[in-house]
Structure formats: structure tokens, C-alpha cells
Write a protein that holds these residues in place. Sequence first.
Motif, mmCIF file in Angstrom:
data_model
loop_
_atom_site.group_PDB
_atom_site.id
_atom_site.type_symbol
_atom_site.label_atom_id
_atom_site.label_comp_id
_atom_site.label_asym_id
_atom_site.label_seq_id
_atom_site.Cartn_x
_atom_site.Cartn_y
_atom_site.Cartn_z
ATOM 1 N N LEU A 83 -92.479 31.281 -87.727
ATOM 2 C CA LEU A 83 -93.878 30.918 -87.487
ATOM 3 C C LEU A 83 -94.738 32.148 -87.213
ATOM 4 N N ASN A 84 -94.172 33.116 -86.562
ATOM 5 C CA ASN A 84 -94.913 34.349 -86.281
ATOM 6 C C ASN A 84 -95.069 35.235 -87.509
ATOM 7 N N ASN A 85 -94.314 34.898 -88.558
ATOM 8 C CA ASN A 85 -94.369 35.712 -89.773
ATOM 9 C C ASN A 85 -94.902 34.958 -90.983
ATOM 10 N N GLY A 86 -95.649 33.881 -90.740
ATOM 11 C CA GLY A 86 -96.353 33.248 -91.847
ATOM 12 C C GLY A 86 -96.116 31.769 -92.062
ATOM 13 N N LEU A 87 -95.015 31.222 -91.528
ATOM 14 C CA LEU A 87 -94.779 29.786 -91.679
ATOM 15 C C LEU A 87 -95.798 29.016 -90.841
ATOM 16 N N VAL A 102 -85.021 20.097 -78.029
ATOM 17 C CA VAL A 102 -84.994 21.409 -77.376
ATOM 18 C C VAL A 102 -85.741 22.434 -78.227
ATOM 19 N N VAL A 103 -85.555 22.373 -79.544
ATOM 20 C CA VAL A 103 -86.297 23.250 -80.462
ATOM 21 C C VAL A 103 -87.794 23.096 -80.228
ATOM 22 N N ALA A 104 -88.250 21.854 -80.155
ATOM 23 C CA ALA A 104 -89.677 21.582 -79.960
ATOM 24 C C ALA A 104 -90.169 22.145 -78.633
ATOM 25 N N ARG A 105 -89.348 22.045 -77.592
ATOM 26 C CA ARG A 105 -89.753 22.538 -76.274
ATOM 27 C C ARG A 105 -89.845 24.057 -76.248
ATOM 28 N N VAL A 106 -88.925 24.715 -76.941
ATOM 29 C CA VAL A 106 -88.967 26.181 -77.020
ATOM 30 C C VAL A 106 -90.244 26.629 -77.726
ATOM 31 N N LEU A 107 -90.587 25.949 -78.812
ATOM 32 C CA LEU A 107 -91.805 26.300 -79.542
ATOM 33 C C LEU A 107 -93.042 26.047 -78.680
ATOM 34 N N LYS A 108 -93.025 24.933 -77.935
ATOM 35 C CA LYS A 108 -94.177 24.612 -77.083
ATOM 36 C C LYS A 108 -94.372 25.690 -76.012
ATOM 37 N N GLU A 109 -93.265 26.207 -75.495
ATOM 38 C CA GLU A 109 -93.355 27.282 -74.498
ATOM 39 C C GLU A 109 -94.015 28.532 -75.083
ATOM 40 N N LYS A 110 -93.908 28.671 -76.403
ATOM 41 C CA LYS A 110 -94.520 29.812 -77.087
ATOM 42 C C LYS A 110 -95.942 29.503 -77.551
ATOM 43 N N GLY A 111 -96.462 28.340 -77.140
ATOM 44 C CA GLY A 111 -97.806 27.948 -77.537
ATOM 45 C C GLY A 111 -97.879 27.330 -78.916
ATOM 46 N N LEU A 112 -96.719 26.890 -79.446
ATOM 47 C CA LEU A 112 -96.649 26.312 -80.791
ATOM 48 C C LEU A 112 -96.145 24.879 -80.684
ATOM 49 N N THR A 113 -97.052 23.924 -80.725
ATOM 50 C CA THR A 113 -96.678 22.519 -80.561
ATOM 51 C C THR A 113 -96.452 21.860 -81.914
ATOM 52 N N LEU A 114 -95.251 21.287 -82.081
ATOM 53 C CA LEU A 114 -94.949 20.573 -83.323
ATOM 54 C C LEU A 114 -95.865 19.365 -83.487
ATOM 55 N N LEU A 115 -96.334 19.163 -84.719
ATOM 56 C CA LEU A 115 -97.130 17.970 -84.980
ATOM 57 C C LEU A 115 -96.245 16.740 -85.118
#
Length: 330
Positions: free
Chosen positions: A149-153, A172-185
Amino acid sequence: MVSFLKLVSILIKCRAKTILALSQNSFRQILRSLTPVPDGRTSNLSDTRIIYVNRSVQQQISFRFENITSLLDHPDFDLQKPTVFYIHGYVEIASDASVLHVMDAYVKRGDHNILVLDWANLAFGNYLKVVLNVKKVGKESGKALGKLLNNGLSIDGLHVVGHSAGAHVAAVVARVLKEKGLTLLRLTGLDPAYPGFYPAIDTHPISSKDAVFVDIIHTDGGKYGTPFSTGHADFWPNDGKSPQPGCPTVTLILTKENFCSHWRSWQYWAESVVGGNFVARNCANYNAFQKGNCSGTARMGLQATPELRGDFYLRTASKEPFALDDTGVA
């Protein structure tokens, strides 16, 4: 092991004399539960892989977490397409029919980048051990997706789908991304695993807090699958319990036949990916559904829409194609 295999042989020979459903492959899951790690793999987290499925299920390229960004250099990986990230369940491997069936549906659809989390090296053996692996696998997978995601996805086009224990890895994947400010739709659970998660031994199970839209398909509630509503939209084909239509009513625990209803969730999902029309009704429970005391309709599977809230019920056929269109709610 020898005595166990003798028992298998005896049971198969006796099959014709009983109503017990058995086949030559019936005991595969049991044997895998007795195998600490698949052949050729190690139980190290570094041996967990993300597979890119290209133009067919036979065209697969594996990436380790540490070099995942090289995936973006593949000439066929299209950043303009949505991306599905599929996570298999307990004692499954990426070459199993359960995984290939879902991947082939996306290949036929032709409009997604297709990624599979191959965590078979940590999904074999003792079930309790695997439950304790869920959080660490999910965390490292989330970090790997974060690199993409940080490289273009695009986070807007990323859809994470998990089956059984894989649904909780997905959470858990979704929670890790949310911690990085990236919330799955969107996050989808296919008959999320019940044992070891209610109550939670180590990992909080998938819930509506994990993404903007969380949809769940229940097919073996109260046995291998979760019997509770846990998403924004929970779908309960045939009341979400076993036996699902076409599945045997009498089985031996942990055999292939015993998993039939649990596995229906990914079969229904795959069919929806290629256009299967699973119409469902918003109802308080299955009794209300049977009496026709329901409100609006929705579509179960890939076509489910993010505004949906509540529990949805439907009927399916006993064999493919499973979708009954409007007949499934008539």
C-alpha cells in the motif's frame, strides 16, 4: 500411525454396509492435523508466503514477506484493478481444491489482482498451536500488505477474504493496517472458525469493527463455524447450519465429509464471484424467513453492498450451481 491407517482401511471397507459417508480421501484432514508441518516447509514465520496468481491457477509466483514489494514490478500486476487477498483455513495448502476453486473463479472473472496468503507451514498440526499462530501470521501479513500500500497499491480496491481460521487471520491483517491509518473498505469472513475463538484463546475474532464493511457467510454454525452474528451483514444460507443441502447427514468427525458444510462457504463465495445470484432476505431469524416475515432483499457473496446491516437468510441448491436467484427466498 500404522494402527490408524489400518482403522482407515477397515472403515472404508465397511462403508458399503453402513450409511456412513466415507471416501478414499476422507481422512486427509485428520492426517494433516497429525503432521506438524507440510513436506518441504518449515514452521518458521519467514517461510510463510504470499502467492500471486496470474492468468491461471497454474501460474503462481511466491513472494516472501521481506521481498513483497517486488510483486509490484510484475508486468501483469495492474494497480488500476482491485486486489483480492485470500486467506485459507486450518490444515489447508495453496494447491488444495478449496483454494484453487476460489482463485479460478477470480481468474475467470478477469478483473482482479489475485493474492493468496500461503500460511500452511503454520496451519498444520495441533489445532491449539494453529490458533496461537493466527495473531503472528496476521501481523506479519498486515505489515507485508502495508508495504504494498505504501508503494502504490490502493487501499480502496483491496478486499481481504478469509475462510475458517483464515477469517480471523484476515481480521488481524485489517487491524494492523488500521493501526497504520489504512482502513479496509471490505473484509469478508467465510464461515469463521468457532473453536478457539469463542471464547478467544489468544486472538479476538473477526468483527464489524475491523473494516468499513464486514460481511460474513455462515454455513456450519455451532460446529466448525461461528454461530453468532459478527459482521455488519451476516448471511445464513439454509439457516447457516449443517448439514447444508447435499452434504451427508452422518459422518465421522474431522473427515472430509464432516467438513462439507463448513466448506460450502467458499463454494458459495466462488460461485458468486463468477456471477451466481444468491438472493437473501433481511430477517430476524430463520423461523421468520420460513414464515415470510422479512423486509428487503440483498445479494450474498461478492455482490453484497456496503450499506447492508443485519441478518440475511436464503436457501440454496444441493449441488452446483448452488444459487437459486429469487427462488431461494420464495
